[in-house]
Design a protein around this motif. Structure first.
Motif, mmCIF file in Angstrom:
data_model
loop_
_atom_site.group_PDB
_atom_site.id
_atom_site.type_symbol
_atom_site.label_atom_id
_atom_site.label_comp_id
_atom_site.label_asym_id
_atom_site.label_seq_id
_atom_site.Cartn_x
_atom_site.Cartn_y
_atom_site.Cartn_z
ATOM 1 N N UNK A 217 30.023 39.971 47.519
ATOM 2 C CA UNK A 217 30.451 40.553 48.803
ATOM 3 C C UNK A 217 31.463 39.666 49.512
ATOM 4 N N UNK A 218 31.394 38.361 49.274
ATOM 5 C CA UNK A 218 32.296 37.425 49.948
ATOM 6 C C UNK A 218 33.749 37.603 49.520
ATOM 7 N N UNK A 219 33.990 38.304 48.426
ATOM 8 C CA UNK A 219 35.377 38.592 48.044
ATOM 9 C C UNK A 219 36.079 39.435 49.103
ATOM 10 N N UNK A 220 35.325 40.149 49.928
ATOM 11 C CA UNK A 220 35.943 40.974 50.970
ATOM 12 C C UNK A 220 36.723 40.125 51.971
ATOM 13 N N UNK A 221 36.418 38.819 52.027
ATOM 14 C CA UNK A 221 37.069 37.944 52.990
ATOM 15 C C UNK A 221 38.452 37.475 52.545
ATOM 16 N N UNK A 222 38.835 37.767 51.297
ATOM 17 C CA UNK A 222 40.130 37.289 50.812
ATOM 18 C C UNK A 222 41.243 38.307 51.047
ATOM 19 N N UNK A 223 40.908 39.488 51.574
ATOM 20 C CA UNK A 223 41.923 40.531 51.748
ATOM 21 C C UNK A 223 41.734 41.260 53.061
ATOM 22 N N UNK A 224 42.826 41.760 53.594
ATOM 23 C CA UNK A 224 42.763 42.640 54.756
ATOM 24 C C UNK A 224 42.665 44.094 54.317
ATOM 25 N N UNK A 225 42.734 44.330 53.011
ATOM 26 C CA UNK A 225 42.611 45.670 52.463
ATOM 27 C C UNK A 225 41.162 46.034 52.218
ATOM 28 N N UNK A 226 40.958 47.170 51.602
ATOM 29 C CA UNK A 226 39.608 47.635 51.294
ATOM 30 C C UNK A 226 38.972 46.729 50.237
ATOM 31 N N UNK A 227 37.655 46.576 50.326
ATOM 32 C CA UNK A 227 36.926 45.759 49.364
ATOM 33 C C UNK A 227 35.610 46.449 49.020
ATOM 34 N N UNK A 228 35.194 46.306 47.784
ATOM 35 C CA UNK A 228 33.945 46.914 47.340
ATOM 36 C C UNK A 228 33.292 46.029 46.292
ATOM 37 N N UNK A 229 31.984 46.226 46.110
ATOM 38 C CA UNK A 229 31.214 45.529 45.078
ATOM 39 C C UNK A 229 30.632 46.577 44.144
ATOM 40 N N UNK A 230 30.785 46.370 42.845
ATOM 41 C CA UNK A 230 30.227 47.276 41.842
ATOM 42 C C UNK A 230 29.484 46.450 40.794
ATOM 43 N N UNK A 231 28.258 46.833 40.483
ATOM 44 C CA UNK A 231 27.499 46.160 39.436
ATOM 45 C C UNK A 231 27.220 47.146 38.311
ATOM 46 N N UNK A 232 27.205 46.609 37.101
ATOM 47 C CA UNK A 232 27.007 47.411 35.901
ATOM 48 C C UNK A 232 25.921 46.778 35.044
ATOM 49 N N UNK A 233 25.328 47.527 34.123
ATOM 50 C CA UNK A 233 24.291 46.943 33.265
ATOM 51 C C UNK A 233 24.834 45.783 32.443
ATOM 52 N N UNK A 234 23.995 44.738 32.300
ATOM 53 C CA UNK A 234 24.384 43.627 31.444
ATOM 54 C C UNK A 234 24.304 42.276 32.107
ATOM 55 N N UNK A 235 24.717 41.244 31.363
ATOM 56 C CA UNK A 235 24.675 39.865 31.843
ATOM 57 C C UNK A 235 26.079 39.420 32.230
ATOM 58 N N UNK A 236 26.358 38.124 32.101
ATOM 59 C CA UNK A 236 27.669 37.618 32.503
ATOM 60 C C UNK A 236 28.792 38.274 31.696
ATOM 61 N N UNK A 237 28.499 38.634 30.458
ATOM 62 C CA UNK A 237 29.516 39.264 29.618
ATOM 63 C C UNK A 237 29.220 40.747 29.437
ATOM 64 N N UNK A 238 28.898 41.408 30.534
ATOM 65 C CA UNK A 238 28.657 42.846 30.539
ATOM 66 C C UNK A 238 29.856 43.647 30.040
ATOM 67 N N UNK A 239 31.056 43.073 30.121
ATOM 68 C CA UNK A 239 32.274 43.794 29.757
ATOM 69 C C UNK A 239 32.604 43.712 28.272
ATOM 70 N N UNK A 240 31.778 43.035 27.483
ATOM 71 C CA UNK A 240 32.023 42.985 26.043
ATOM 72 C C UNK A 240 32.008 44.395 25.466
ATOM 73 N N UNK A 241 32.858 44.619 24.484
ATOM 74 C CA UNK A 241 32.952 45.911 23.793
ATOM 75 C C UNK A 241 33.456 47.024 24.692
ATOM 76 N N UNK A 242 34.133 46.666 25.792
ATOM 77 C CA UNK A 242 34.813 47.640 26.646
ATOM 78 C C UNK A 242 33.933 48.833 27.006
ATOM 79 N N UNK A 243 32.863 48.623 27.793
ATOM 80 C CA UNK A 243 31.981 49.749 28.137
ATOM 81 C C UNK A 243 32.730 50.846 28.882
#
Length: 262
Positions: A217-243
């Motif tokens: 959520x703290x990433x919202x502080x780096x921009x004056x634009x819109x910010x959102x948080x999204x979580x997906x199934x998995x661990x630190x490498x949830x993005x392996x194999x391009x889900x």
């Protein structure tokens, strides 16, 4: 710092920083993808095909890995950002977005700031698997560990191919690059510069120990634009194999950014 005007014919020096795409690609948007520590273009295998034809996904290849294995890797963000921006500048001839995972999230953020300062802001920034840049670390620096402990710790993070982890001699070939990347990541502090004004999406696997809800959520502080948080199934490498769920999200945010307001 010398800047280069946009061009449709990037030179070879610039192109060595980027993974290749099929000939004839002419998508209206580029997505620059910044990998985790020790990662290269293979971390984003399949992204270009999945995001075409709207988006040309290009993985960033830093020194010290893949075809740049003989080059010395960078160990500090302030050393990396200038040459990296110079390499990407010829490719900023159309709207672009940035996606960075783990160490790559910090690199993508600093590149976004540099592009914005040069009057070329991204249409969207995706930051994945890393706390916001101003948040303190919750763990000790992995770069300080002895070699054996370092390799064991990195191998346990699930981001190194199993066949590499099972071959200690092969794994040690990657040691200089891994150590340099973790030194860059663990010593990184935000560089001087302006706040972003582009939308920011912070992502992580629901089981990721490297980025909790508050840190995302703290990433919202780096921009004056819109910010959102999204979580997906998995661990630190949830993005392996391009889900598909991740790629669908990235595609939707880029489509939104390219849709005229009103």
């Amino acid at each position: 710092m010398t800047t280069h005007p946009p061009t449709h014919a990037p030179d070879r020096t610039a192109s060595r920083w980027l993974g290749s795409v099929p000939p004839g690609t002419d998508a209206p948007v580029r997505l620059f993808c910044f990998p985790h520590a020790g990662g290269g273009s293979s971390a984003f295998k399949g992204w270009h095909q999945a995001l075409a034809p709207l988006t040309e996904a290009r993985a960033v290849v830093l020194p010290g890995r893949e075809r740049r294995l003989r080059e010395l890797p960078y160990v500090a963000m302030e050393q990396l950002v200038d040459p990296l921006y110079e390499a990407l500048a010829p490719f900023l001839d159309r709207p672009f977005a940035l996606f960075g995972h783990s160490m790559g999230a910090a690199v993508a953020y600093e590149v976004a700031r540099r592009c914005t300062a040069q009057g070329r802001p991204p249409v969207h920034l995706f930051v994945s698997g890393r706390r916001a840049p101003h948040m303190p670390a919750r763990r000790r620096s992995y770069a300080e560990l002895p070699d054996d402990a370092f390799l064991e710790t990195v191998g346990a993070m699930n981001g190194t191919p199993a066949d590499v982890v099972r071959q200690p001699e092969l794994f040690r070939l990657f040691l200089p690059c891994l150590r340099a990347d973790f030194e860059l990541n663990d010593t990184y502090r935000p560089l001087p510069g302006r706040r972003l004004d582009c939308p920011v999406t912070a992502l992580a696997g629901r089981g990721d120990p490297e980025a909790n809800a508050d840190e995302l959520r703290a990433w919202s502080q780096v921009t004056s634009g819109a910010a959102e948080v999204c979580t997906l199934p998995g661990d630190h490498f949830y993005l392996k194999d391009a889900p598909p769920s991740l790629l669908d999200l990235v595609r939707a945010r880029i489509e939104r950014a390219m849709t005229p307001a009103g």
